[in-house]
Motif scaffolding. Sequence first.
Motif, PDB file in Angstrom:
ATOM      1  N   LEU A   4       1.120  -1.484   0.567  1.00 27.37           N
ATOM      2  CA  LEU A   4      -0.425  -0.132  -0.178  1.00 27.37           C
ATOM      3  C   LEU A   4       0.751   1.197   0.177  1.00 27.37           C
ATOM      4  O   LEU A   4       1.573   1.789   0.878  1.00 27.37           O
ATOM      5  CB  LEU A   4      -0.637  -0.217   1.461  1.00 27.37           C
ATOM      6  CG  LEU A   4      -1.952  -1.542   1.376  1.00 27.37           C
ATOM      7  CD1 LEU A   4      -2.962  -0.883   2.328  1.00 27.37           C
ATOM      8  CD2 LEU A   4      -2.863  -1.559  -0.252  1.00 27.37           C
ATOM      9  N   GLU A   6       1.196   5.106  -0.082  1.00 31.86           N
ATOM     10  CA  GLU A   6      -0.070   6.529   0.289  1.00 31.86           C
ATOM     11  C   GLU A   6       0.698   7.834  -0.280  1.00 31.86           C
ATOM     12  O   GLU A   6       2.146   7.950  -0.505  1.00 31.86           O
ATOM     13  CB  GLU A   6       0.246   6.459   2.190  1.00 31.86           C
ATOM     14  CG  GLU A   6      -0.534   5.830   2.300  1.00 31.86           C
ATOM     15  CD  GLU A   6      -0.065   5.814   3.907  1.00 31.86           C
ATOM     16  OE1 GLU A   6      -0.522   4.691   4.321  1.00 31.86           O
ATOM     17  OE2 GLU A   6       1.146   6.074   4.131  1.00 31.86           O
ATOM     18  N   SER A   7       0.310   8.754  -0.779  1.00 37.56           N
ATOM     19  CA  SER A   7       0.958   9.915  -1.300  1.00 37.56           C
ATOM     20  C   SER A   7      -0.193  11.071  -1.214  1.00 37.56           C
ATOM     21  O   SER A   7      -1.489  10.736  -0.978  1.00 37.56           O
ATOM     22  CB  SER A   7       0.941  10.360  -2.567  1.00 37.56           C
ATOM     23  OG  SER A   7       0.116   9.761  -2.831  1.00 37.56           O
ATOM     24  N   SER A  21      -3.913  10.030  -1.080  1.00 39.31           N
ATOM     25  CA  SER A  21      -4.243   8.603  -2.103  1.00 39.31           C
ATOM     26  C   SER A  21      -3.719   7.561  -1.595  1.00 39.31           C
ATOM     27  O   SER A  21      -2.875   7.735  -0.919  1.00 39.31           O
ATOM     28  CB  SER A  21      -3.520   9.053  -3.409  1.00 39.31           C
ATOM     29  OG  SER A  21      -4.375   9.921  -4.258  1.00 39.31           O
ATOM     30  N   CYS A  22      -3.635   5.999  -1.787  1.00 32.71           N
ATOM     31  CA  CYS A  22      -3.365   5.020  -1.674  1.00 32.71           C
ATOM     32  C   CYS A  22      -3.469   4.276  -2.558  1.00 32.71           C
ATOM     33  O   CYS A  22      -4.767   3.792  -2.766  1.00 32.71           O
ATOM     34  CB  CYS A  22      -4.196   4.390   0.149  1.00 32.71           C
ATOM     35  SG  CYS A  22      -3.587   3.124   0.393  1.00 32.71           S
ATOM     36  N   TRP A  36      -8.921   4.835   6.184  1.00 34.11           N
ATOM     37  CA  TRP A  36      -7.683   5.887   6.980  1.00 34.11           C
ATOM     38  C   TRP A  36      -7.810   6.038   7.859  1.00 34.11           C
ATOM     39  O   TRP A  36      -8.630   5.795   8.890  1.00 34.11           O
ATOM     40  CB  TRP A  36      -7.776   7.034   6.355  1.00 34.11           C
ATOM     41  CG  TRP A  36      -7.805   7.057   4.257  1.00 34.11           C
ATOM     42  CD1 TRP A  36      -8.891   6.245   3.594  1.00 34.11           C
ATOM     43  CD2 TRP A  36      -6.123   7.293   3.713  1.00 34.11           C
ATOM     44  NE1 TRP A  36      -7.784   6.807   1.878  1.00 34.11           N
ATOM     45  CE2 TRP A  36      -6.680   7.271   2.721  1.00 34.11           C
ATOM     46  CE3 TRP A  36      -4.896   7.286   4.426  1.00 34.11           C
ATOM     47  CZ2 TRP A  36      -6.286   7.542   1.321  1.00 34.11           C
ATOM     48  CZ3 TRP A  36      -4.018   7.694   3.446  1.00 34.11           C
ATOM     49  CH2 TRP A  36      -4.090   7.629   2.209  1.00 34.11           C
ATOM     50  N   THR A  77      -7.170   1.827  -5.765  1.00 33.30           N
ATOM     51  CA  THR A  77      -6.713   3.343  -4.990  1.00 33.30           C
ATOM     52  C   THR A  77      -7.730   3.941  -3.956  1.00 33.30           C
ATOM     53  O   THR A  77      -9.154   3.165  -4.562  1.00 33.30           O
ATOM     54  CB  THR A  77      -6.525   4.009  -6.145  1.00 33.30           C
ATOM     55  OG1 THR A  77      -5.607   3.048  -6.712  1.00 33.30           O
ATOM     56  CG2 THR A  77      -6.289   5.396  -5.112  1.00 33.30           C
ATOM     57  N   TYR A  94      -2.854   6.412   7.910  1.00 36.06           N
ATOM     58  CA  TYR A  94      -2.147   5.233   7.368  1.00 36.06           C
ATOM     59  C   TYR A  94      -3.707   4.914   6.845  1.00 36.06           C
ATOM     60  O   TYR A  94      -4.667   4.634   6.891  1.00 36.06           O
ATOM     61  CB  TYR A  94      -2.143   4.492   8.719  1.00 36.06           C
ATOM     62  CG  TYR A  94      -1.006   4.634   9.402  1.00 36.06           C
ATOM     63  CD1 TYR A  94      -0.767   5.140  10.472  1.00 36.06           C
ATOM     64  CD2 TYR A  94       0.526   3.997   8.737  1.00 36.06           C
ATOM     65  CE1 TYR A  94      -0.112   5.642  11.721  1.00 36.06           C
ATOM     66  CE2 TYR A  94       1.238   4.645   9.684  1.00 36.06           C
ATOM     67  CZ  TYR A  94       1.612   4.965  10.882  1.00 36.06           C
ATOM     68  OH  TYR A  94       2.465   5.990  11.700  1.00 36.06           O
ATOM     69  N   CYS A  95      -3.282   4.626   5.383  1.00 34.86           N
ATOM     70  CA  CYS A  95      -4.239   3.452   4.895  1.00 34.86           C
ATOM     71  C   CYS A  95      -3.983   1.946   5.417  1.00 34.86           C
ATOM     72  O   CYS A  95      -2.633   1.096   6.069  1.00 34.86           O
ATOM     73  CB  CYS A  95      -3.556   3.323   2.986  1.00 34.86           C
ATOM     74  SG  CYS A  95      -4.566   2.525   1.869  1.00 34.86           S
ATOM     75  N   TRP A 110      -1.091  -2.891   6.000  1.00 32.20           N
ATOM     76  CA  TRP A 110      -1.113  -1.212   6.058  1.00 32.20           C
ATOM     77  C   TRP A 110       0.148  -0.397   5.116  1.00 32.20           C
ATOM     78  O   TRP A 110       1.488  -1.267   4.769  1.00 32.20           O
ATOM     79  CB  TRP A 110      -0.630  -1.582   7.658  1.00 32.20           C
ATOM     80  CG  TRP A 110      -1.427  -1.449   8.545  1.00 32.20           C
ATOM     81  CD1 TRP A 110      -1.500  -2.431   8.996  1.00 32.20           C
ATOM     82  CD2 TRP A 110      -2.573  -0.716   9.304  1.00 32.20           C
ATOM     83  NE1 TRP A 110      -2.812  -2.694   9.945  1.00 32.20           N
ATOM     84  CE2 TRP A 110      -2.904  -1.588  10.309  1.00 32.20           C
ATOM     85  CE3 TRP A 110      -3.156   0.750   9.151  1.00 32.20           C
ATOM     86  CZ2 TRP A 110      -3.944  -1.067  10.634  1.00 32.20           C
ATOM     87  CZ3 TRP A 110      -3.775   0.926   9.939  1.00 32.20           C
ATOM     88  CH2 TRP A 110      -4.513   0.044  10.516  1.00 32.20           C
ATOM     89  N   GLY A 111       0.131   0.740   5.187  1.00 30.85           N
ATOM     90  CA  GLY A 111       0.637   1.299   4.119  1.00 30.85           C
ATOM     91  C   GLY A 111       1.837   2.212   5.268  1.00 30.85           C
ATOM     92  O   GLY A 111       1.961   2.031   6.672  1.00 30.85           O
ATOM     93  N   THR A 114       1.971   8.941   5.942  1.00 31.87           N
ATOM     94  CA  THR A 114       1.825  10.338   5.202  1.00 31.87           C
ATOM     95  C   THR A 114       1.858  10.877   6.428  1.00 31.87           C
ATOM     96  O   THR A 114       0.602  10.833   7.132  1.00 31.87           O
ATOM     97  CB  THR A 114       0.787  10.061   4.055  1.00 31.87           C
ATOM     98  OG1 THR A 114       1.702  11.545   3.200  1.00 31.87           O
ATOM     99  CG2 THR A 114      -0.172  10.232   4.204  1.00 31.87           C
TER     100      THR A 114
END
Length: 120
Positions: A4, A6-7, A21-22, A36, A77, A94-95, A110-111, A114
Motif C-alpha cells: 500500500l 500512500e501519497s 491517495s493510497c 484511513w 486505489t 495510514y491506509c 497497512w501503508g 503519510t
Amino acid sequence: QVQLVESGGGLVQAGRSLRLSCAASGSILKLNRMGWFRQAPGKQRELIADITNGGSTNYADSVKGRFTISRDNPKNTVYLQMNSLKPEDTAVYYCNARVIGFALAEYEYWGQGTQVTVSS
C-alpha cells in the motif's frame, strides 16, 4: 505480498484542503474494506473513515462533513479528501486494506503512513 503506497500528505494552513491517495498492488484477488486511520503524537491510532468495495462508507464523528472517502476499484486505489482542515487533524495518516489473496484468505495490510500537519 501486497503493498500500500500512500501519497498526498504535507503542511497546510487551517481551513485548507488536502487529498490523500493510497494505491494497492501485488497479489490481490479482491480488495475488501479499505480505510484511513490516523495517529497523533501521544495518542492511539484511530479509524477515521472506511469504505466497502460496494461503496458504503463510515466516518468518525470528528471528521464527518469535512472528509470524504472514495475508491477506484479498477485502480485498487482509495482516496481521502480532507476539507476545512483543523490543527487537531495533524497526525500521521495510514491506509488500511483487507485483501483476499490467491490463497483465498483475507489479510490486513497497512501503508507506511503519510504526515499531515495543519498550522493555525
